[in-house]
Write an enzyme that holds these catalytic residues in place. Structure first.
Site, short mmCIF file in Angstrom:
data_model
loop_
_atom_site.label_atom_id
_atom_site.label_comp_id
_atom_site.label_asym_id
_atom_site.label_seq_id
_atom_site.Cartn_x
_atom_site.Cartn_y
_atom_site.Cartn_z
N MET A 282 0.85 -1.20 0.00
CA MET A 282 0.00 0.00 0.00
C MET A 282 0.88 1.24 0.00
O MET A 282 1.84 1.34 0.75
CB MET A 282 -0.91 -0.02 1.24
CG MET A 282 -1.82 1.17 1.37
SD MET A 282 -3.10 1.18 0.07
CE MET A 282 -3.41 2.95 -0.05
N ASN A 284 1.06 4.28 1.06
CA ASN A 284 1.00 5.42 1.99
C ASN A 284 2.21 6.34 1.77
O ASN A 284 3.34 5.87 1.82
CB ASN A 284 1.01 4.94 3.43
CG ASN A 284 0.07 3.78 3.64
OD1 ASN A 284 -1.11 3.89 3.38
ND2 ASN A 284 0.60 2.65 4.07
N HIS A 314 5.83 0.08 -8.37
CA HIS A 314 4.39 0.37 -8.47
C HIS A 314 3.98 1.35 -7.35
O HIS A 314 3.37 2.38 -7.60
CB HIS A 314 3.62 -0.96 -8.38
CG HIS A 314 2.13 -0.84 -8.27
ND1 HIS A 314 1.26 -1.37 -9.20
CD2 HIS A 314 1.33 -0.26 -7.32
CE1 HIS A 314 0.02 -1.13 -8.84
NE2 HIS A 314 0.03 -0.45 -7.69
N GLU A 315 4.38 1.01 -6.13
CA GLU A 315 4.00 1.87 -5.00
C GLU A 315 4.64 3.25 -5.12
O GLU A 315 4.04 4.27 -4.78
CB GLU A 315 4.37 1.22 -3.67
CG GLU A 315 3.78 -0.18 -3.44
CD GLU A 315 2.30 -0.27 -3.70
OE1 GLU A 315 1.57 0.71 -3.45
OE2 GLU A 315 1.84 -1.34 -4.16
N HIS A 318 2.85 5.63 -7.28
CA HIS A 318 1.67 6.19 -6.60
C HIS A 318 1.98 7.48 -5.86
O HIS A 318 1.06 8.24 -5.54
CB HIS A 318 1.13 5.20 -5.57
CG HIS A 318 0.20 4.17 -6.13
ND1 HIS A 318 -0.82 4.48 -6.98
CD2 HIS A 318 0.13 2.83 -5.92
CE1 HIS A 318 -1.48 3.37 -7.28
NE2 HIS A 318 -0.92 2.36 -6.65
N GLU A 337 -4.31 3.23 -10.17
CA GLU A 337 -3.85 1.85 -10.23
C GLU A 337 -3.34 1.43 -11.61
O GLU A 337 -2.33 0.74 -11.72
CB GLU A 337 -4.94 0.89 -9.75
CG GLU A 337 -5.25 1.00 -8.26
CD GLU A 337 -4.03 0.91 -7.35
OE1 GLU A 337 -2.98 0.40 -7.78
OE2 GLU A 337 -4.11 1.38 -6.20
ZN LIG Z 1 -1.46 0.33 -6.44
#
Ligand SMILES: [Zn+2]
Length: 873
Positions: A282, A284, A314-315, A318, A337
């Protein structure tokens, strides 16, 4: 989950009248280390929130969100109100708001055992307790009082009191040393930039911490300094390869700064590997959380390291797509996503040593998307998300993998430069704000030079309609074998009839007369029109090739089909295909043919047995093993199952013995052998490997492999409870306990299956990780007679669905409803039972119906594939 939903309309209305100035959140976590059975309040922690916000329509009513067993006090604009009057268990009513408001709530919240909210875990190795939060989409309200929707952003200040020997982390760095209080320390964290509540985070416990540092000179001459941290439980520290994690992290930070031209805005970058985690990771800001299975205790293949690097990137993507610029509501979840999924593979191939990123993407991620996109519950990439239950189910193969594949197609359509220039404008224009699809299309229209109309058409074709197209080459040749007409045929399913414009490459392959290898002789890139037929005059006049691969290079998102001659070539010579990506695409196309009932499952297994041993790409090989297992369990006609199980085991053993000693392929074949082993001589070898009396040169039978082999014995009824439990003497850890649970649940006895049902369905005492382990063991397939043991649970499954859905947390309900669907009971009767449930429960929660519809569709697909396989003759 009674009364815990939130609808899009409610969220919209709240965002229309409210804006948030700040959150101050104080958490007291000293109770985490109290023994649960002994102390009053040990299952709860104190949570105090001061929420300052404005209302554009003074006098209006609204509400805040909180899921707490006890609210001590509520003070709105200086006036204390009776919690009983305003708190209903999930919401705090806020009547008659002023223009400027202050809400102060004191509550006791519950520690979580389901991975939702503030999860508490105690390590059996040393008795230490670890906490972490997980919120997306809407579980921050289990920890503090909040407006739980992505478009009410605010700065958050966290203050956390914890036991004195703990480390505490949050999104922002701590603003100085922690201050001593009675039996603990208080940590004060700097206010965050404006972010959404679902990405706030706290990680606390005696974590092992590795530190490093990233620095970069920005274009404006400033120097960006980012402290890096990597955390895991103390008992995993001996396995923690933090250097490798930092290497990928720095490579990623280089790449994203280069391409996005927007300095990382969240100060620190810590990555915590946490226990009993429900998802992969995740994002954060400043404190990414990962499942701790990414800390490898035993030998894993290169594919596992590659997969972890992909998740790290990937994270990281974000931080920009999602954290800096956030979707307004969950309809546009794909805006973060799909981008992160695409960027993960893109960055990996550009800057890390893991060069197989696009092969894995083509072979694994897209397989996920193709499956999801053919379910009756598929949806456009931009989805219609009415409420939080819908949102929860939308973290699926469409939002991630199809969206990412569509972005890959977009890059082929507008070009890399236009795509990244669009991203740069998007970040600058919408920093710390919220967006919808229209905002993205606007920047792409500017930078692509294709204009608003073209981008709108592209969006309609790819983002706003569901379904996958199949592309088939059609060749006409004359008597000399020269191609006189070359056509690409496009099809769509009846339910999702959209035909689309595709940018594709068509590759032609022939046998090299000297080496015998299948090599590419021609490749043309072209636009397929949004119609049923596209002529390809460039390929007319050539000699007929041995193999035609539409979507060579994997530019578009489609199911690749073959003409008869090409299919015959693959059956004979797939292993001779030299190009790794072309081979991965061919494997994946053959799998799609099998799933669609167009190729008998045993033909597929035949090709796997023939060529998997020559597959050099370890990630592809591991998917072949997985798919072969699925084909055996679900798609092979029941009468042939035992014979083919034996053939797969025999093939696996042959490849295991032939593989390079100590290599990744050897390990992959060892695991596949363990999954298919069934004969007495197979089991004898498994026992020997465990006892150390049998050896395969170079194969290290380490702890994870030991559990895999024990699972084989357990599922075959060749290891009793005492023998299995004895393994804890070697591995008395959280993983050991979890893997033992899988083994015990896999035993082929009515008692073992009944115990799973009792503990998972009838009781709610197990934490998320053990619920999953029980279900995995319960559904262990293969082997004669084992399906008969789970068949009696088909009926109780349908009877208990609504109760499970209404009483369990959504994470646990999801696992039970999809995990215990009677997938192995592949009979018409099960299909009819599922249909009956759907007819009788038209008004059940849409998210629950969605899961049942998906299980039902997989079952119908299995029955079709079995019929095709039976007709193989
Ligand atoms: Zn993601």
């Amino acid at each position: 989950m009674p009364g815990t939903n939130l609808t899009r309309d409610e969220a919209r209305e709240r965002a229309r009248i409210l804006s948030v100035d700040s959150y101050e959140v104080e958490l007291d976590l000293r109770s985490a280390v109290l023994p649960v059975a002994e102390a009053e309040g040990a299952g709860r922690f104190r949570s105090r929130t001061v929420l300052r916000f404005r209302c554009s329509e003074p006098g209006a009513d609204s509400f805040a969100d909180l899921l707490a067993p006890e609210v001590r006090s509520v003070v709105l604009n200086g006036t204390a109100v009776d919690p009983e009057q305003v708190f209903d268990g999930s919401r705090i009513a806020l009547p008659g708001l002023a223009e400027s408001n202050e809400l102060v709530v004191e509550a006791f919240c519950a520690y979580s055992r389901t991975g939702e909210g503030l999860h508490r875990f105690t390590d059996p190795v040393d008795g230490e307790t670890y906490l972490y939060t997980q919120y997306e989409p809407a579980d921050a309200r289990r920890v503090f009082t909040t407006f739980e929707q992505p478009d009410l952003k605010a700065p958050f200040s966290f203050t956390v009191t914890a036991p004195a020997h703990w480390q505490v982390f949050s999104n922002s760095p701590a603003g100085g040393d922690p201050v001593a209080v009675e039996s603990g320390l208080t940590w004060q964290f700097a206010p965050t930039p404006r972010i959404s509540s679902y990405i706030t985070a706290v990680v606390a416990g005696p974590y092992h911490v590795a530190r490093d540092h990233y620095t970069r000179l920005l274009p404006d001459g400033r120097r960006l300094e980012i402290p890096l941290g990597a955390l895991c439980r103390a008992s995993l520290a001996q396995y923690f390869d933090s250097d490798e994690i930092f290497t990928v992290t720095k490579q990623g930070l280089d790449f994203f700064h280069q391409e996005f031209d927007y300095p990382y805005p969240f100060g620190t970058y810590d990555q915590a590997f946490v226990p009993e985690y429900n998802l992969g990771a995740m994002e954060n800001p400043g404190l990414v959380t990962f499942r701790e299975e990414y800390v490898f205790r035993s030998k894993v293949t290169e594919a596992a390291y590659e997969g972890r690097a992909n998740v790290i990137l990937h994270e990281m993507a974000h931080m920009w797509f999602g954290n800096l610029v956030t979707m307004q509501w969950w309809d546009d979840l794909w805006l973060k996503e799909s981008f992160a999924d695409f960027m993960g593979a893109f960055a990996q191939v550009e800057v890390t040593k893991y060069q197989a990123g696009w092969i894995t993407f083509a072979n694994r991620r897209k397989t996920w998307a193709y499956r999801q996109d053919q379910l009756p519950t598929t949806h456009p990439v931009t989805a219609d998300i009415r409420d939080l239950e819908d949102a929860k189910l939308n973290f699926d193969g469409i939002t991630y993998a199809k969206g990412a594949a569509v972005l890959k197609q977009l890059v082929a359509y507008v070009g890399r430069d236009a795509f990244f220039e669009g991203a740069r404008r998007y970040f600058k224009r919408h920093a710390f704000g919220n967006t919808t699809l229209a905002d993205l299309l606007a920047v792409l229209a500017e930078t692509s030079g294709r204009g608003g109309e073209a981008m709108a058409a592209w969006s309609r074709a790819w983002l706003e309609t569901a379904g996958v197209n199949a592309l088939t080459p059609q060749l006409v040749t004359d008597s000399t074998g020269t191609v006189t007409a070359f056509t690409v045929l496009q099809e769509a399913a009846v339910e999702t009839p959209t035909l689309r414009p595709h940018r594709i490459a068509v590759g032609l392959f022939d046998r090299d007369p000297v080496s015998g290898a299948l090599v590419r002789t021609h490749k043309v890139e072209l636009d397929v029109t949004a119609g049923a037929r596209t002529e390809v005059p460039e390929l007319v006049g050539l000699p007929r090739p041995a193999l035609v691969l539409v979507n060579d290079e994997d530019l578009t998102y489609c199911k690749i089909r073959f003409d008869e001659a090409s299919l015959a070539t693959l059956r004979e010579s797939l292993g001779e295909l030299e190009d790794r990506l072309a081979r991965a695409l061919s494997w994946s196309a053959l799998w799609n043919l099998t799933r669609d009932g167009l190729m008998p499952a045993r033909d597929y297994l035949e090709i796997v047995l023939r060529f998997a041993g020559r597959e050099s790409d370890i990630g592809v090989l591991q998917s072949l093993h997985q798919q072969a297992r699925t084909a055996l369990d679900l798609y092979v006609t029941p009468g042939a199952r035992d014979e083919w199980s034996a053939r797969l085991a025999e093939g696996a053993l042959r490849e295991l013995r032939a593989a390079e000693p100590g290599g990744d392929h050897q390990l992959a074949w060892a695991r596949f052998f363990a999954q298919t082993a069934g004969s007495e001589s197979d089991l004898q070898l498994v026992r020997g490997l465990l006892a150390g009396t049998a050896r395969i040169d170079g194969l290290d039978v380490d702890q994870e492999l030991r559990w895999t082999l024990l699972h084989t014995l357990a599922a075959a009824g060749a290891a009793d409870e005492a023998a299995l439990t004895a393994e804890l003497a070697r591995d008395d850890t959280a993983s050991g306990k979890r893997l033992l649970t899988v083994c015990l649940a896999a035993r082929p006895t009515p008692e073992a299956k009944a115990a799973v049902w009792r503990e998972v369905v009838d009781s709610d005492q197990l934490p998320n990780a053990l619920v999953e382990a029980q279900i995995t063991g319960f559904q262990s397939a293969a082997g004669t007679g084992r399906r008969e043991l789970v068949a009696p649970y088909a009926e109780p499954y349908f009877e208990v669905l609504e109760k499970v859905w209404s009483e369990r947390s959504i994470e646990i309900a999801l696992r039970i409803v999809s995990g215990l669907f009677p997938r192995l009971v592949t009979t018409e009767a099960t299909l009819e039972r599922a249909d009956l449930w759907l007819r009788e429960h038209a008004a059940a929660a849409p998210a629950l119906r969605r899961l049942v519809l998906e299980g039902r569709d997989d079952l119908a697909r299995a029955l079709r594939a079995q019929r095709r396989d039976a007709a193989r003759g």
